[in-house]
Design a protein around this motif. Structure first.
Motif, PDB file in Angstrom:
ATOM      1  N   ALA A   1       0.848  -1.193   0.000  1.00 48.55           N
ATOM      2  CA  ALA A   1       0.000   0.000   0.000  1.00 48.55           C
ATOM      3  C   ALA A   1       0.880   1.238   0.000  1.00 48.55           C
ATOM      4  CB  ALA A   1      -0.912   0.007   1.221  1.00 48.55           C
ATOM      5  N   THR A   2       0.395   2.287  -0.632  1.00 43.71           N
ATOM      6  CA  THR A   2       1.115   3.554  -0.633  1.00 43.71           C
ATOM      7  C   THR A   2       0.149   4.687  -0.956  1.00 43.71           C
ATOM      8  OG1 THR A   2       2.975   4.804  -1.579  1.00 43.71           O
ATOM      9  CG2 THR A   2       1.769   3.350  -3.072  1.00 43.71           C
ATOM     10  N   LEU A   3       0.477   5.894  -0.496  1.00 47.82           N
ATOM     11  CA  LEU A   3      -0.310   7.058  -0.893  1.00 47.82           C
ATOM     12  C   LEU A   3       0.454   7.930  -1.880  1.00 47.82           C
ATOM     13  CD1 LEU A   3       1.255   9.231   1.013  1.00 47.82           C
ATOM     14  CD2 LEU A   3      -0.484   8.637   2.692  1.00 47.82           C
ATOM     15  N   ARG A   4       1.572   7.413  -2.372  1.00 55.58           N
ATOM     16  CA  ARG A   4       2.365   8.125  -3.382  1.00 55.58           C
ATOM     17  C   ARG A   4       2.275   7.362  -4.702  1.00 55.58           C
ATOM     18  NH1 ARG A   4       5.186   7.655   1.307  1.00 55.58           N
ATOM     19  NH2 ARG A   4       5.600   9.593   2.454  1.00 55.58           N
ATOM     20  N   ALA A   5       1.645   7.966  -5.683  1.00 53.35           N
ATOM     21  CA  ALA A   5       1.393   7.285  -6.953  1.00 53.35           C
ATOM     22  C   ALA A   5       2.685   6.805  -7.602  1.00 53.35           C
ATOM     23  CB  ALA A   5       0.641   8.212  -7.903  1.00 53.35           C
ATOM     24  N   GLN A   6       3.748   7.587  -7.472  1.00 62.09           N
ATOM     25  CA  GLN A   6       5.008   7.227  -8.126  1.00 62.09           C
ATOM     26  C   GLN A   6       5.703   6.038  -7.460  1.00 62.09           C
ATOM     27  OE1 GLN A   6       4.423   9.870  -6.293  1.00 62.09           O
ATOM     28  NE2 GLN A   6       6.225  10.657  -5.223  1.00 62.09           N
ATOM     29  N   HIS A   7       5.225   5.633  -6.282  1.00 67.76           N
ATOM     30  CA  HIS A   7       5.841   4.509  -5.575  1.00 67.76           C
ATOM     31  C   HIS A   7       5.051   3.214  -5.742  1.00 67.76           C
ATOM     32  CE1 HIS A   7       8.043   7.399  -2.565  1.00 67.76           C
ATOM     33  NE2 HIS A   7       8.501   7.483  -3.802  1.00 67.76           N
ATOM     34  N   VAL A   8       3.964   3.257  -6.473  1.00 67.25           N
ATOM     35  CA  VAL A   8       3.129   2.064  -6.638  1.00 67.25           C
ATOM     36  C   VAL A   8       3.879   0.965  -7.377  1.00 67.25           C
ATOM     37  CG1 VAL A   8       1.104   1.147  -7.851  1.00 67.25           C
ATOM     38  CG2 VAL A   8       0.914   3.239  -6.509  1.00 67.25           C
ATOM     39  N   ARG A   9       3.691  -0.251  -6.885  1.00 69.55           N
ATOM     40  CA  ARG A   9       4.197  -1.453  -7.554  1.00 69.55           C
ATOM     41  C   ARG A   9       3.024  -2.367  -7.883  1.00 69.55           C
ATOM     42  NH1 ARG A   9       9.618  -3.064  -4.002  1.00 69.55           N
ATOM     43  NH2 ARG A   9      10.786  -1.131  -4.413  1.00 69.55           N
ATOM     44  N   PRO A  10       3.188  -3.270  -8.833  1.00 71.11           N
ATOM     45  CA  PRO A  10       2.078  -4.162  -9.195  1.00 71.11           C
ATOM     46  C   PRO A  10       1.510  -4.879  -7.970  1.00 71.11           C
ATOM     47  CG  PRO A  10       3.840  -4.355 -10.792  1.00 71.11           C
ATOM     48  CD  PRO A  10       4.380  -3.494  -9.691  1.00 71.11           C
ATOM     49  N   GLY A  11       0.177  -4.838  -7.860  1.00 70.34           N
ATOM     50  CA  GLY A  11      -0.499  -5.497  -6.750  1.00 70.34           C
ATOM     51  C   GLY A  11      -0.790  -4.609  -5.568  1.00 70.34           C
ATOM     52  N   ASP A  12      -0.398  -3.331  -5.634  1.00 72.39           N
ATOM     53  CA  ASP A  12      -0.559  -2.419  -4.496  1.00 72.39           C
ATOM     54  C   ASP A  12      -1.956  -1.813  -4.416  1.00 72.39           C
ATOM     55  OD1 ASP A  12       2.003  -2.763  -3.592  1.00 72.39           O
ATOM     56  OD2 ASP A  12       2.727  -0.772  -4.172  1.00 72.39           O
ATOM     57  N   LEU A  13      -2.291  -1.371  -3.196  1.00 78.41           N
ATOM     58  CA  LEU A  13      -3.403  -0.469  -2.957  1.00 78.41           C
ATOM     59  C   LEU A  13      -2.868   0.957  -3.043  1.00 78.41           C
ATOM     60  CD1 LEU A  13      -6.276   0.334  -1.761  1.00 78.41           C
ATOM     61  CD2 LEU A  13      -5.136   0.269   0.473  1.00 78.41           C
ATOM     62  N   PHE A  14      -3.545   1.800  -3.828  1.00 77.05           N
ATOM     63  CA  PHE A  14      -3.189   3.210  -3.898  1.00 77.05           C
ATOM     64  C   PHE A  14      -4.207   4.005  -3.093  1.00 77.05           C
ATOM     65  CE2 PHE A  14      -3.796   7.314  -6.346  1.00 77.05           C
ATOM     66  CZ  PHE A  14      -2.718   7.964  -5.739  1.00 77.05           C
ATOM     67  N   ALA A  15      -3.731   4.747  -2.091  1.00 80.08           N
ATOM     68  CA  ALA A  15      -4.606   5.591  -1.289  1.00 80.08           C
ATOM     69  C   ALA A  15      -4.632   6.985  -1.897  1.00 80.08           C
ATOM     70  CB  ALA A  15      -4.117   5.644   0.150  1.00 80.08           C
ATOM     71  N   ALA A  16      -5.748   7.352  -2.508  1.00 82.04           N
ATOM     72  CA  ALA A  16      -5.902   8.654  -3.160  1.00 82.04           C
ATOM     73  C   ALA A  16      -6.604   9.584  -2.178  1.00 82.04           C
ATOM     74  CB  ALA A  16      -6.710   8.510  -4.446  1.00 82.04           C
ATOM     75  N   LEU A  17      -5.800  10.306  -1.387  1.00 86.69           N
ATOM     76  CA  LEU A  17      -6.343  11.099  -0.292  1.00 86.69           C
ATOM     77  C   LEU A  17      -6.586  12.545  -0.712  1.00 86.69           C
ATOM     78  CD1 LEU A  17      -4.011   9.836   2.598  1.00 86.69           C
ATOM     79  CD2 LEU A  17      -6.158   8.856   1.765  1.00 86.69           C
ATOM     80  N   PRO A  18      -7.603  13.184  -0.129  1.00 89.31           N
ATOM     81  CA  PRO A  18      -7.820  14.600  -0.405  1.00 89.31           C
ATOM     82  C   PRO A  18      -6.733  15.431   0.270  1.00 89.31           C
ATOM     83  CG  PRO A  18      -9.343  13.839   1.285  1.00 89.31           C
ATOM     84  CD  PRO A  18      -8.621  12.625   0.782  1.00 89.31           C
TER      85      PRO A  18
END
Length: 496
Positions: A4-21
């Motif tokens: 999991a990550t909230l930084r789009a540039q750090h996403v790897r295959p299979g991750d959850l992306f937290a798109a926070l306001p």
């Protein structure tokens, strides 16, 4: 999901992306980067779901990506991250320490005693993160929730059993430690700081109080202030240097070397002789708090005694000794209460003058600047007001606020007040003014290795600059330029 990550540039295959306001942009606007990198799920709010960057992405329109919607996604991100990483804190004994000052020192004391007892330890804090002895730089006092859970999972993999952790008010208010199980939660003190983030002192306190909402198995609180007394509940272990508590200190002695000794008195008649390398009454309080935490965690007394006697803390009353006939120290104190405590400790160490170099950071709590100037002026023979990390502000304006506070102290209650904007020159001037038996205190930046000016972090270490000034005085050598490579934001975003 694999991470999991909230930084789009750090996403790897299979991750959850937290798109926070956010205050300026919404994390969902960066969803294409995350989805193109292999994110399999997105956690966001309704506003995020409605953003075109997310809603119109082919992976979303084809149903290949799971969309998780919550009215406050940050609040549940910690629990979600813990689930993804296998709930690592349930396999560890996490010792959380919160408060305005003393977090770093207390966690170092905890780590040393745990290692003396033979435990494999981790450490999470302002200066650094450590995993079974391996060091990592810290970007925040307490990492973002996905980073924290990933870090704890790595610690489990490396055989770590205990993790002393600094817990900032930002981390508590923003849910970074949600989903983390604490074996012990501890409170040091509270004084003015972070009022650029919190509405007022009560809001600041309520953020700290979240560590004591039942999430910790044991709670240990220093009750030397009213703030600490408000946290006491059934079963709270109390510590105090001045009053009644479960743990108290007696026979306190300060030694010319800067060391201190005292006897800790605890529950059921338990006594413990303690030797500290760290000066200052505030470090007696930090040590007592550490003892209370360690005892609650089941660490034997012999290991506590041995561990506490071996601790030095980077940038916290850290001596720089090159053979000069006066004392020179670097300290991280950067709020009014901490400045007062450190200078009181400095005055108790020497018979000579106290010479202080101090600045205030830009883009932070502006109300504390005159207070810091006043506290330093009334406790020093010479106060040199200089620049700290001005960031985006005009350094002269910051210095002016400090000088105004210093000059409000009646002339017969303060020493000489000087203004030298260039921090390197200010340190050199302090060293040149020192006489045998004096103490030079370079305060504010401590362990940091950079100075941020107008958005650029320039290499700068108070320790190295103080050493260079001492070498110049002792041997006539010109101070050499800094060569340290600095990463932006190294450990100062919340602590300062």
């Amino acid at each position: 999901m694999t991470g999991a990550t909230l930084r789009a540039q750090h996403v790897r295959p299979g991750d959850l992306f937290a798109a926070l306001p956010g205050t300026r942009v919404h994390g969902a606007d960066f969803a294409p980067t995350a989805l193109d990198s292999g994110a399999v799920a997105v956690l966001t709010d309704q506003a995020g779901i409605d953003r075109a960057a997310l809603a119109e992405h082919p992976a979303v329109r084809s149903g290949q990506v799971s969309l998780l919607v919550h009215e406050d996604p940050r609040r549940v991100l910690g629990a979600a991250s813990a689930l993804i990483y296998g709930d690592p804190s349930s396999k560890l004994r996490v010792l959380g320490v919160t408060g305005t000052s003393g977090k770093t020192t207390t966690t170092y004391l905890l780590e040393s005693a745990l290692q003396a007892a033979g435990f494999c330890t981790g450490l999470v804090g302002t200066v650094e993160t450590r995993i079974a002895g391996d060091r990592l730089d810290s970007a925040f006092t307490t990492p973002e929730a996905p980073d924290l859970q990933a870090l704890l999972a790595v610690m489990v993999e490396h055989g770590v059993t205990f993790v002393p952790m600094e817990v900032s008010s930002h981390a508590l208010a923003m849910g970074r430690v949600s989903g983390t199980h604490f074996a012990v939660g501890a409170f040091t003190n509270l004084s003015q700081d972070h009022l650029d983030f919190h509405r007022d002192m009560e809001d600041y306190f309520q953020a700290k109080a979240l560590l004591f909402d039942g999430r910790a198995e044991h709670e240990v609180v220093c009750v030397d202030t009213d703030w600490g007394q408000r946290l006491v509940g059934p079963g709270t272990v109390t510590v105090s240097t001045a009053g009644d508590a479960a743990w108290t200190a007696a026979d306190v002695r300060a030694h010319p070397t800067g060391e201190q000794t005292f006897t800790a008195h605890g529950p059921d008649g338990l006594t413990m002789p303690v030797r500290l390398r760290l000066p200052g009454a505030f470090n007696i309080a930090n040590a007592l708090l550490a003892i209370g935490v360690l005892h609650a965690a089941g660490v034997p007394a012999w290991a506590i005694e041995r561990g506490l006697a071996e601790v030095d803390v980077p940038g916290r009353m850290e001596r720089v000794a090159l053979g000069q006939d006066f004392t020179a120290v670097v300290d991280y104190s950067h709020k009014p209460g901490a400045v007062a405590a450190v200078l009181d400790a400095a005055r108790a160490q020497v018979d000579g003058k106290v010479i202080v170099v101090l600045g205030c950071g830009g883009d932070r709590d502006v109300a504390k600047r005159p207070l810091m100037g006043a506290e330093a002026a009334r406790r020093s023979a010479v106060l040199i007001v200089t620049d700290d990390n001005p960031r985006s502000e005009d350094p002269a304006d910051i210095r002016a606020a400090m000088l105004a506070g210093a000059r409000e102290v009646p002339a017969d209650q303060r020493g000489e007040v000087l203004e030298i904007g260039d921090r390197r020159a200010a340190i050199a001037a302090a060293v040149e003014r020192a006489e045998p038996g004096d103490i030079v205190v370079v305060a504010g930046k401590g362990h940091e290795t950079g100075q941020e000016v107008a958005g650029v972090v320039h290499p700068f270490s108070d320790r190295e600059e103080l050493a260079a000034a001492l070498r110049h005085r002792l041997g006539g050598q010109e101070p050499t330029p800094q060569e340290t490579v600095v990463r932006r934001g190294q450990g100062d975003e919340e602590a300062r």
